[in-house]
Scaffold this active site. Structure first.
Site, PDB file in Angstrom:
ATOM      1  N   THR A 153      -8.305 -25.948 -86.876  1.00  0.00           N
ATOM      2  CA  THR A 153      -9.751 -26.007 -87.070  1.00  0.00           C
ATOM      3  C   THR A 153     -10.429 -26.866 -86.343  1.00  0.00           C
ATOM      4  O   THR A 153     -11.609 -26.706 -86.136  1.00  0.00           O
ATOM      5  CB  THR A 153      -9.949 -26.205 -88.639  1.00  0.00           C
ATOM      6  OG1 THR A 153      -9.711 -27.072 -89.091  1.00  0.00           O
ATOM      7  CG2 THR A 153      -9.512 -24.738 -89.254  1.00  0.00           C
ATOM      8  N   ASP A 154      -9.765 -27.883 -86.062  1.00  0.00           N
ATOM      9  CA  ASP A 154     -10.596 -29.170 -85.568  1.00  0.00           C
ATOM     10  C   ASP A 154     -11.223 -29.005 -84.145  1.00  0.00           C
ATOM     11  O   ASP A 154     -12.499 -29.078 -83.884  1.00  0.00           O
ATOM     12  CB  ASP A 154      -9.608 -30.381 -85.038  1.00  0.00           C
ATOM     13  CG  ASP A 154      -8.979 -31.081 -86.259  1.00  0.00           C
ATOM     14  OD1 ASP A 154      -9.500 -30.870 -87.306  1.00  0.00           O
ATOM     15  OD2 ASP A 154      -8.064 -31.826 -86.030  1.00  0.00           O
ATOM     16  N   GLU A 173     -39.744 -34.725 -76.689  1.00  0.00           N
ATOM     17  CA  GLU A 173     -40.251 -36.195 -76.470  1.00  0.00           C
ATOM     18  C   GLU A 173     -39.521 -36.569 -75.095  1.00  0.00           C
ATOM     19  O   GLU A 173     -39.973 -37.733 -74.699  1.00  0.00           O
ATOM     20  CB  GLU A 173     -39.373 -36.831 -77.802  1.00  0.00           C
ATOM     21  CG  GLU A 173     -40.021 -36.911 -78.889  1.00  0.00           C
ATOM     22  CD  GLU A 173     -39.622 -37.954 -80.110  1.00  0.00           C
ATOM     23  OE1 GLU A 173     -39.753 -39.126 -79.795  1.00  0.00           O
ATOM     24  OE2 GLU A 173     -38.887 -37.355 -80.802  1.00  0.00           O
ATOM     25  N   TYR A 178       0.679 -34.009 -93.659  1.00  0.00           N
ATOM     26  CA  TYR A 178       1.444 -33.015 -93.286  1.00  0.00           C
ATOM     27  C   TYR A 178       1.522 -33.108 -91.712  1.00  0.00           C
ATOM     28  O   TYR A 178       0.738 -34.034 -90.951  1.00  0.00           O
ATOM     29  CB  TYR A 178       0.773 -31.642 -93.526  1.00  0.00           C
ATOM     30  CG  TYR A 178      -0.446 -31.464 -93.011  1.00  0.00           C
ATOM     31  CD1 TYR A 178      -1.602 -31.683 -93.640  1.00  0.00           C
ATOM     32  CD2 TYR A 178      -0.614 -30.617 -91.984  1.00  0.00           C
ATOM     33  CE1 TYR A 178      -2.905 -31.601 -93.175  1.00  0.00           C
ATOM     34  CE2 TYR A 178      -2.019 -30.264 -91.326  1.00  0.00           C
ATOM     35  CZ  TYR A 178      -3.009 -30.824 -91.864  1.00  0.00           C
ATOM     36  OH  TYR A 178      -4.175 -30.814 -91.323  1.00  0.00           O
ATOM     37  N   LYS A 186     -17.616 -26.719 -87.293  1.00  0.00           N
ATOM     38  CA  LYS A 186     -16.744 -27.370 -88.501  1.00  0.00           C
ATOM     39  C   LYS A 186     -17.531 -28.253 -89.054  1.00  0.00           C
ATOM     40  O   LYS A 186     -18.323 -29.397 -88.448  1.00  0.00           O
ATOM     41  CB  LYS A 186     -15.533 -27.812 -88.056  1.00  0.00           C
ATOM     42  CG  LYS A 186     -14.563 -28.568 -89.069  1.00  0.00           C
ATOM     43  CD  LYS A 186     -13.075 -28.726 -88.531  1.00  0.00           C
ATOM     44  CE  LYS A 186     -12.332 -29.440 -89.765  1.00  0.00           C
ATOM     45  NZ  LYS A 186     -10.926 -29.733 -89.309  1.00  0.00           N
ATOM     46  N   THR A 238      -3.102 -26.246 -88.435  1.00  0.00           N
ATOM     47  CA  THR A 238      -2.634 -26.638 -90.121  1.00  0.00           C
ATOM     48  C   THR A 238      -2.338 -25.360 -90.772  1.00  0.00           C
ATOM     49  O   THR A 238      -1.280 -25.182 -91.584  1.00  0.00           O
ATOM     50  CB  THR A 238      -3.874 -27.283 -90.875  1.00  0.00           C
ATOM     51  OG1 THR A 238      -4.231 -28.391 -90.377  1.00  0.00           O
ATOM     52  CG2 THR A 238      -3.562 -27.220 -92.175  1.00  0.00           C
TER      53      THR A 238
END
Ligand code: ASP
Length: 331
Positions: A94-95, A288, A28, A167, A15
């Site tokens: 950023t993903d 557990e 975008y 993120k 981006t």
């Protein structure tokens, strides 16, 4: 007068290089602006460092591949092995930023600064966050105190370590947090304050090497949910997975059916890592689940995406379950 540090910016897309038809349109396309365009948009960058830019790829980071990551790591190593380069900045979507940051943190063979940055708003947007993020990232990469801190991510005035960031918001500029062990520091218009160093082994201290590596072993992630069908694991293994990360409930839990299937696979030599779908906290051994009996690996501080990266690199070489578990406490 002292020469300014020499920083190379490697652009991969995202981006930060995204473009929209207008400054106020929410939709975008990532990866449209090239590195020279991005550099020109940042005032006073030349006062921080002598800058050079290179385009590695121009993709939205949902399309980041291990092929690009391996090329990127090699290019960074080549640059940092020369006297001329003092640090590298990587612009990235950023993903999957946390995955590439962690991958580089485990594979780069240098103590010099490697700083990643990106943006939540495209380059063409009103109040785009990319230019200031890039300015701050260059400031950190040019800082002599950034040496030996492993790969860092600079976004929204924060400095995160590659091991800890995640993120957390789909659209906000305040999307990256380091929820388990906190921020490494802050950077406000280039003024840097560090709170801590990296906790775990990284970069040139790491045992992982990309020498002769062209691809990585397949590791899949299974997201645990109510009444999870266990046959997804069969499907993964049938398609070549040699490791499976369970994004488990809570402290890395899974239902009985999945547990039985996973234990059977572990017995066949498939590496099963228990991580969590919960955004914060650690996954400990034998809580557990009986990890000792089932030969499962607990992910400790790593979320599923990063646990997968560590397991893929770990399985480049033959290792026992115990050795892989030790890696999760080391990196
Ligand atoms: N989809 C974009 C990417 O990761 C999102 C971003 O960069 O913020 O490339």
């Amino acid at each position: 007068m002292k020469k300014l540090p020499h920083i190379t910016i490697l652009a991969t897309g995202g981006t930060i290089a995204g473009s929209a038809p207008s400054a106020t349109q929410p939709g975008y396309t990532s990866g449209k602006i090239d590195i020279q365009g991005m550099i020109q948009a940042v005032p006073d960058l030349e006062k921080l460092a002598r800058i050079e830019g290179e385009q590695i790829s121009n993709v939205g980071s949902q399309d980041m591949s291990f092929e690009i990551m391996i090329n990127l790591a090699r290019r960074i190593d080549t640059l940092l092995s020369t006297k001329e380069t003092d640090g590298v900045v990587v612009t990235h979507g950023t993903d999957t930023m946390e995955e590439t940051a962690f991958f580089l943190n485990l594979t780069i063979k240098s103590s010099k600064p490697v700083v990643m940055t990106g943006a939540m708003r495209p380059f063409t947007a009103l109040s785009a966050d990319g230019p200031l993020n890039l300015y701050n990232a260059v400031a950190v990469a040019a800082d002599p105190d950034a040496i030996e801190r492993g790969v860092m991510v600079v976004m929204n005035d924060r400095i995160h370590g590659a091991h800890s960031l995640s993120k957390t918001n789909t659209t906000s500029v305040e999307t990256f947090l380091s929820p388990v062990n906190g921020l490494m520091g802050t950077v406000i218009y280039g003024a840097i304050q560090y709170f801590r160093g990296p906790f775990r082994k990284h970069t040139h201290h790491s045992e992982f090497s990309l020498k002769k590596v062209t691809s990585l072993p397949r590791v899949d992630i299974m997201y645990a949910c109510a009444d999870m069908p266990p046959d997804l694991i069969d499907c993964s293994v049938a398609n070549g997975a040699v490791g499976i990360v369970i994004a488990g409930h809570g402290n890395g839990n899974m239902n009985k059916a999945t547990l039985q299937k996973a234990a059977k696979m572990a017995d066949r030599g498939i590496f099963i890592v228990r991580s969590s779908r919960v955004p914060t906290g650690t996954v400990g051994r034998n809580m557990e689940m009986d990890d000792d009996a089932n030969q499962f690996i607990a992910s400790d501080e790593l979320n599923p995406a990063k646990a997968r990266i560590l397991l893929m690199l770990a399985l480049l070489k033959e290792r026992s379950f115990q050795q892989v578990q030790d890696l999760f406490y080391t990196y």
